[in-house]
Design an enzyme around this catalytic site. Structure first.
Site, short mmCIF file in Angstrom:
data_model
loop_
_atom_site.label_atom_id
_atom_site.label_comp_id
_atom_site.label_asym_id
_atom_site.label_seq_id
_atom_site.Cartn_x
_atom_site.Cartn_y
_atom_site.Cartn_z
N ASP A 169 12.71 39.46 -37.58
CA ASP A 169 12.60 38.12 -36.98
C ASP A 169 11.26 37.99 -36.25
O ASP A 169 10.57 36.98 -36.34
CB ASP A 169 13.78 37.92 -36.00
CG ASP A 169 14.10 36.46 -35.75
OD1 ASP A 169 13.64 35.59 -36.52
OD2 ASP A 169 14.82 36.19 -34.78
N HIS A 252 10.91 30.81 -41.67
CA HIS A 252 12.27 30.42 -41.30
C HIS A 252 12.86 29.39 -42.26
O HIS A 252 14.07 29.39 -42.50
CB HIS A 252 12.33 29.93 -39.84
CG HIS A 252 12.56 31.05 -38.87
ND1 HIS A 252 11.56 31.89 -38.48
CD2 HIS A 252 13.69 31.51 -38.27
CE1 HIS A 252 12.06 32.81 -37.66
NE2 HIS A 252 13.35 32.60 -37.52
N HIS A 255 14.08 31.41 -45.06
CA HIS A 255 15.35 32.03 -44.61
C HIS A 255 16.49 31.04 -44.80
O HIS A 255 17.54 31.36 -45.35
CB HIS A 255 15.25 32.45 -43.15
CG HIS A 255 16.58 32.65 -42.50
ND1 HIS A 255 17.32 31.59 -41.99
CD2 HIS A 255 17.34 33.75 -42.31
CE1 HIS A 255 18.47 32.05 -41.52
NE2 HIS A 255 18.51 33.36 -41.69
N HIS A 269 20.01 37.87 -40.12
CA HIS A 269 18.98 36.82 -39.98
C HIS A 269 17.57 37.39 -40.14
O HIS A 269 16.78 36.92 -40.96
CB HIS A 269 19.16 36.16 -38.60
CG HIS A 269 18.07 35.20 -38.22
ND1 HIS A 269 18.02 33.90 -38.67
CD2 HIS A 269 16.97 35.37 -37.43
CE1 HIS A 269 16.95 33.31 -38.18
NE2 HIS A 269 16.29 34.17 -37.43
#
Ligand SMILES: [Zn+2]
Length: 363
Positions: A169, A252, A255, A269
Site C-alpha cells: 500500500d 488505487h 486495485h 488490499h
C-alpha cells in the site's frame, strides 16, 4: 486552489506504548470507551491496566462489520456510559467504526492499530458497509483522528504478510502523489499537494527501499528492529499523510478494478495495490531503472508482480478488459493521471506489467 495537508493531531509510536494509553488519553478525559475484538482485548488489556491510574474503562467487542447498525449500537453504549473519548484498538474496520462513532457523538477519537497492513489509521475517512458487508458509502470526516498510537512490539508480532501488505500500500504513495502533482489534480482533502506531503511521500518510498527487506526478515521472526520500526512508520504515517494529502491516481484505481475478479479476493488490499503500482509505472512508461527497482523490491519481500501472483491462474482477456474498464470509471482516481487513459491503454499496461513480472521472476 489552496494547498492543504491533513494529519492526526498527534502520532505516537514506540515499543511497549500500550501501557501508556490511559495517560495519553487523559488529556481528553477519564472515561474511556475502548472498541476491540475479543482476542485483541485479551492481548492489550493487561498492558492497559498496568498503566491505568484513575481512568474508567468500558470495553466493547466489535461485531465484525463497519455498518450503521453497529455504529448506532455503539453510540448507545457510549452515551449510556458517559464516555469522554472513543478508542479503537485493532484493524481497519474497528478504526473506521470508532471514527464514525466519534464523529456522530462529537467526541475525540484515538486510533490504535495492532497491524501495519494499510495506511488508513491516520486518515479522515470511514468506509461504511451494509449489514451484509457490501460497500455502502464513504463517510468523509471533517478532521483526522485526534491521536494515533502504535505499539511496535504488538505490530511486529502480527503475521508478517500483514506488514508486507502494508508495504504494498505504501509503495504506491509516492508514485500516485507524483502523478497528481504532474496533472495538478486535487488531493483527498480537497486541496493541492503541499511541499510537506510530497516530501513525506518520497520519504515513504525511500524508507521502503532502504529498510523494507530487512524489516520483512526480522518481522517474520517477530523481532522489532529499527528497520521494522521505520517500516511501520512508513506504512502507517508517511503513507497515510502521503496518500491523503498527496492524492490517489492509477495504482488505487487499478486495485479497485481488480476487486471485481473473485480469484483476487483472498489477496490483501496492499498486495493488489503493489501490482497496481507496477501497472501505473508501465502505463506512464516510467524508466527501466524505476520499474526494475519496484519489481526487485516486490519479488524480494513477497508482493505480487504477475497476475498469477494475484491469484489469477487462468488469464481471460475479457476479464482483464473488465478490470481496465472499472479502473477507468469516471468516479475513480484514474482521472488524476497526467494524461488521458482509455480502458484499451490500461488493458495493455496490465498485460505488459504481467509480462515484465514473469520475465524477471520466472527463470
Ligand atoms: Zn490503499
Amino acid at each position: 486552489m489552496a494547498a492543504i495537508i491533513g494529519s492526526p493531531t498527534r502520532y505516537i509510536q514506540g515499543k511497549g506504548e500500550m501501557k501508556n494509553l490511559c495517560s495519553y488519553a487523559d488529556k481528553f478525559g477519564k472515561n474511556l470507551f475502548i472498541l476491540t475484538s475479543a482476542s485483541g482485548r485479551k492481548r492489550v488489556e493487561p498492558a492497559i491496566n498496568e498503566g491505568n491510574k484513575d481512568s474508567n474503562l468500558v470495553y466493547d467487542v466489535f461485531n465484525g462489520e463497519c455498518c450503521m447498525t453497529e455504529i448506532n449500537r455503539i453510540i448507545k453504549i457510549v452515551e449510556e456510559a458517559g464516555s469522554d473519548v472513543i478508542i479503537g484498538i485493532g484493524g481497519g474496520k474497528i478504526h473506521d467504526t470508532s471514527k464514525a462513532v466519534a464523529y456522530y457523538t462529537k467526541k475525540p477519537v484515538i486510533i490504535v492499530p495492532t497491524i501495519a497492513s494499510t495506511d488508513a489509521p491516520c486518515s479522515a475517512l470511514s468506509v461504511i458497509y451494509t449489514d451484509e458487508g457490501v460497500f455502502e458509502k464513504y463517510l468523509f470526516l471533517p478532521s483526522s483522528p485526534d491521536m494515533v498510537m502504535v505499539d511496535t512490539d504488538i505490530v511486529c508480532k502480527a503475521p508478517v504478510r500483514l506488514l508486507i501488505s502494508g508495504m504494498g500500500d505504501a509503495l504506491a504513495t509516492y508514485f500516485e502523489a507524483r502523478a497528481c502533482k504532474r496533472s495538478d489534480a486535487s488531493n483527498c482533502v480537497g486541496g493541492k499537494c503541499t511541499l510537506a506531503a510530497m516530501n513525506l511521500a518520497q520519504l515513504c518510498y525511500d524508507t521502503l527501499m532502504e529498510n523494507g527487506v530487512q524489516a520483512m526478515i526480522a518481522a517474520k521472526e517477530g523481532i522489532c528492529t529499527k528497520a521494522v520500526e521505520n517500516v511501520i512508520e512508513a506504512n502507517t504515517y508517511l503513507s497515510g499523510i502521503g496518500f491523503e494529502s498527496g492524492g490517489l491516481a492509477g495504482a488505487h484505481a487499478i486495485h479497485n478494478g481488480f476487486t471485481a475478479i473473485p480469484e483476487t479476493h483472498k489477496m490483501y488490499h496492499g498486495e493488489k495495490v503493489a501490482f497496481g503500482t507496477l501497472v501505473q509505472l508501465v502505463l506512464e512508461d516510467a524508466g527501466e531503472d524505476e520499474i526494475m527497482e519496484v519489481i526487485d523490491f516486490c519479488s524480494e519481500i513477497g508482493l505480487p508482480v504477475t497476475l498469477k501472483g494475484l491469484g489469477i491462474e487462468e488469464v481471460k482477456p475479457e476479464q482483464i478488459m473488465e478490470v481496465a474498464r472499472l479502473a477507468c470509471a469516471p468516479d475513480d482516481t484514474m482521472g488524476n493521471m497526467p494524461f488521458d487513459v482509455q480502458p484499451e491503454d490500461l488493458y495493455a499496461a496490465i498485460m505488459g506489467a504481467d509480462a515484465l513480472g514473469r520475465y524477471y521472476t520466472e527463470e
